[in-house]
Design a protein around this motif. Structure first.
Motif, short mmCIF file in Angstrom:
data_model
loop_
_atom_site.label_atom_id
_atom_site.label_comp_id
_atom_site.label_asym_id
_atom_site.label_seq_id
_atom_site.Cartn_x
_atom_site.Cartn_y
_atom_site.Cartn_z
N UNK A 1 0.86 -1.19 0.00
CA UNK A 1 0.00 0.00 0.00
C UNK A 1 0.89 1.24 0.00
N UNK A 2 0.30 2.36 -0.34
CA UNK A 2 1.00 3.65 -0.33
C UNK A 2 1.09 4.15 1.12
N UNK A 3 2.09 4.98 1.43
CA UNK A 3 2.24 5.49 2.80
C UNK A 3 0.99 6.18 3.35
N UNK A 4 0.29 6.97 2.52
CA UNK A 4 -0.88 7.68 3.04
C UNK A 4 -2.00 6.72 3.45
N UNK A 5 -2.12 5.57 2.76
CA UNK A 5 -3.13 4.58 3.14
C UNK A 5 -2.79 3.98 4.50
N UNK A 6 -1.52 3.71 4.72
CA UNK A 6 -1.06 3.11 5.98
C UNK A 6 -1.23 4.10 7.12
N UNK A 7 -0.82 5.35 6.88
CA UNK A 7 -0.93 6.37 7.93
C UNK A 7 -2.39 6.62 8.29
N UNK A 8 -3.30 6.49 7.33
CA UNK A 8 -4.73 6.67 7.62
C UNK A 8 -5.21 5.60 8.61
N UNK A 9 -4.72 4.37 8.46
CA UNK A 9 -5.09 3.29 9.39
C UNK A 9 -4.46 3.55 10.77
N UNK A 10 -3.18 3.95 10.78
CA UNK A 10 -2.50 4.24 12.04
C UNK A 10 -3.24 5.36 12.79
N UNK A 11 -3.70 6.37 12.08
CA UNK A 11 -4.33 7.54 12.70
C UNK A 11 -5.79 7.32 13.10
N UNK A 12 -6.40 6.23 12.66
CA UNK A 12 -7.81 5.96 12.94
C UNK A 12 -7.94 5.21 14.27
N UNK A 13 -7.69 5.91 15.36
CA UNK A 13 -7.67 5.27 16.68
C UNK A 13 -9.00 4.63 17.07
N UNK A 14 -10.16 5.24 16.76
CA UNK A 14 -11.41 4.59 17.14
C UNK A 14 -11.58 3.19 16.54
N UNK A 15 -10.91 2.90 15.42
CA UNK A 15 -11.03 1.59 14.78
C UNK A 15 -10.06 0.55 15.33
N UNK A 16 -9.11 0.92 16.16
CA UNK A 16 -8.12 -0.04 16.66
C UNK A 16 -8.74 -1.31 17.25
N UNK A 17 -9.79 -1.22 18.08
CA UNK A 17 -10.35 -2.46 18.63
C UNK A 17 -10.86 -3.44 17.57
N UNK A 18 -11.12 -2.95 16.35
CA UNK A 18 -11.58 -3.83 15.26
C UNK A 18 -10.45 -4.70 14.69
N UNK A 19 -9.21 -4.24 14.80
CA UNK A 19 -8.13 -4.98 14.15
C UNK A 19 -6.89 -5.24 15.02
N UNK A 20 -6.73 -4.53 16.11
CA UNK A 20 -5.60 -4.75 17.02
C UNK A 20 -6.13 -5.56 18.21
N UNK A 21 -5.85 -6.85 18.20
CA UNK A 21 -6.49 -7.79 19.13
C UNK A 21 -6.38 -7.40 20.60
#
Length: 145
Positions: free
Chosen positions: A13-33
Motif C-alpha cells: 500500500x501507499x504510505x498515506x493509506x497506511x498512515x490513515x489506518x494508524x491515525x484511525x484510533x477509534x477503529x483499533x479495537x476492530x483490528x488490534x487484538x
C-alpha cells in the motif's frame, strides 16, 4: 529509559493509506487484538489525535494508558510517548514509513519501561511479540481495505 526495539514489515500500500489506518484510533479495537477500547482525548488544529487513552488486554498484561502523538509534516512518521499509565512508567514509539515503489516499508520502534521490574530478556521478548503482532495486524488491516 529502556532500550529500544525495532522491527519492519513491507505493506502492499501507499504510505498515506497506511498512515490513515494508524491515525484511525477509534477503529483499533476492530483490528488490534489486544486493544479493547480507545478514546481520543484531544486533537490538533488539523484534526489529528494529540492524546489517546488505550485500554489494553494482552493476557497477563492489562493496562489503561494515555499516549501523546507528534505527527510529521511529511506524513511519513508519527512518534509518541507515555503521558500516564498504570503498568507502564514510560513508553516511546514511532512508526516510520518509506515508499518502495508501490509498497511501503513500515518500521516500528518501541521502548517500554514497566512500573514492575522485569528481567531484560523477558522485556525484550515481550516488546518483540508486541511489535510483531502490531505490524502483522496493521499489514492485514491495510491490505484488507
Amino acid at each position: 529509559m529502556a532500550d529500544e526495539s525495532t522491527q519492519s514489515i513491507v505493506v502492499d500500500a501507499e504510505p498515506d493509506e497506511i498512515m490513515a489506518v494508524i491515525a484511525d484510533f477509534p477503529a483499533y479495537p476492530e483490528w488490534a487484538a489486544a486493544v479493547k477500547k480507545t478514546e481520543v482525548l484531544s486533537e490538533d488544529a488539523d484534526g489529528q489525535a494529540e492524546q489517546v487513552r488505550f485500554t489494553l488486554d494482552a493476557g497477563p498484561f492489562r493496562d489503561v494508558y494515555t499516549l501523546e502523538y507528534d505527527w510529521a509534516d511529511d506524513g511519513l512518521s508519527v512518534r509518541w510517548h507515555l503521558v500516564k499509565g498504570q503498568l507502564q512508567k514510560a513508553q516511546r514509539g514511532e512508526y516510520a514509513l518509506a515508499a518502495q515503489g508501490d509498497k511501503t516499508k513500515v518500521t516500528y520502534t518501541l521502548s517500554v519501561e514497566l512500573a514492575v521490574p522485569m528481567i531484560g530478556l523477558f522485556r525484550r521478548k515481550a516488546e518483540k511479540m508486541v511489535m510483531d503482532t502490531a505490524l502483522k495486524e496493521l499489514k492485514r488491516r491495510v491490505e484488507g481495505r
